[in-house]
Design an enzyme around this catalytic site. Structure first.
Site, short mmCIF file in Angstrom:
data_model
loop_
_atom_site.label_atom_id
_atom_site.label_comp_id
_atom_site.label_asym_id
_atom_site.label_seq_id
_atom_site.Cartn_x
_atom_site.Cartn_y
_atom_site.Cartn_z
N SER A 24 0.95 -1.17 0.02
CA SER A 24 0.28 0.06 0.00
C SER A 24 0.68 1.04 -0.28
O SER A 24 2.01 1.14 0.69
CB SER A 24 -0.51 -0.20 1.16
OG SER A 24 -2.09 -0.90 1.24
N GLU B 188 -0.34 18.79 -6.62
CA GLU B 188 -1.87 18.54 -7.34
C GLU B 188 -3.10 17.62 -6.15
O GLU B 188 -4.05 17.93 -6.90
CB GLU B 188 -1.86 18.22 -8.96
CG GLU B 188 -1.19 19.14 -9.32
CD GLU B 188 0.48 19.22 -9.40
OE1 GLU B 188 1.36 20.01 -9.63
OE2 GLU B 188 0.71 18.41 -9.13
N SER B 189 -2.15 16.86 -5.54
CA SER B 189 -3.27 15.94 -4.90
C SER B 189 -2.67 14.63 -4.14
O SER B 189 -1.28 14.88 -3.60
CB SER B 189 -4.75 16.11 -5.72
OG SER B 189 -5.44 15.44 -4.30
N HIS C 251 -3.30 0.52 -3.33
CA HIS C 251 -3.08 -0.57 -2.40
C HIS C 251 -3.45 -2.15 -3.75
O HIS C 251 -4.06 -2.29 -4.29
CB HIS C 251 -4.72 -0.78 -1.67
CG HIS C 251 -4.51 0.51 -0.61
ND1 HIS C 251 -4.66 0.89 0.08
CD2 HIS C 251 -5.27 1.30 -1.64
CE1 HIS C 251 -4.25 2.08 0.36
NE2 HIS C 251 -6.02 2.09 -0.51
N CYS D 99 -5.50 18.06 -9.41
CA CYS D 99 -6.79 19.10 -8.88
C CYS D 99 -6.03 20.11 -9.92
O CYS D 99 -4.39 19.87 -10.47
CB CYS D 99 -6.43 19.99 -7.64
SG CYS D 99 -7.06 19.13 -6.61
#
Length: 125
Positions: A55, A62-63, A68, A83
């Site tokens: 994970s 930008e985010s 996983h 974003c």
């Protein structure tokens, strides 16, 4: 409609189990996916599970990109949230699918932060 961001949720199947179980390899793929999409990488955190699975998250200006993996099923759950207009989340998603050597995948895109109210206020002025 304007939105602050685009969020892709991908179900990736038929992947190479060895790739999905290699923490360093998955991390490198996720970081490169962010770069190929035009994102600026800020932080990276990954964890290898015992007996298998990885994970991790790549935090971008930008985010984020998150993954996983379930090597025993050849499956990876991936989300790519960006974003702004300068980063294409599909470039990252497609790169990940290719690098995981997936046999198939499905993905959906959701607009995040839809600016309906702000647009209505602008139109009223």
């Amino acid at each position: 409609m304007n939105a602050l961001g685009r969020h892709i949720l991908a179900e990736i199947h038929g992947c190479d189990a060895a790739i999905l179980n290699d923490m360093a390899g998955v991390e490198a793929i996720m970081v490169e996916a962010a770069l190929k999409a035009g994102a600026e990488v800020r932080e990276v955190a990954f964890h290898k599970f015992s007996p298998q699975g990885v994970s991790g998250v790549v935090v971008i200006s930008e985010s984020h990109l998150a993954v996983h993996t379930w090597p025993e099923y050849g499956y990876a759950a991936v989300d790519v949230f960006t974003c702004g207009d300068s980063v294409n989340p599909w470039d990252a998603c497609n790169y990940i699918v290719e690098q995981f050597r997936a046999q198939n995948f499905s993905a959906s895109e959701t607009l995040r932060g839809v600016l309906v109210e702000a647009n209505a206020q602008k139109a009223a002025v």
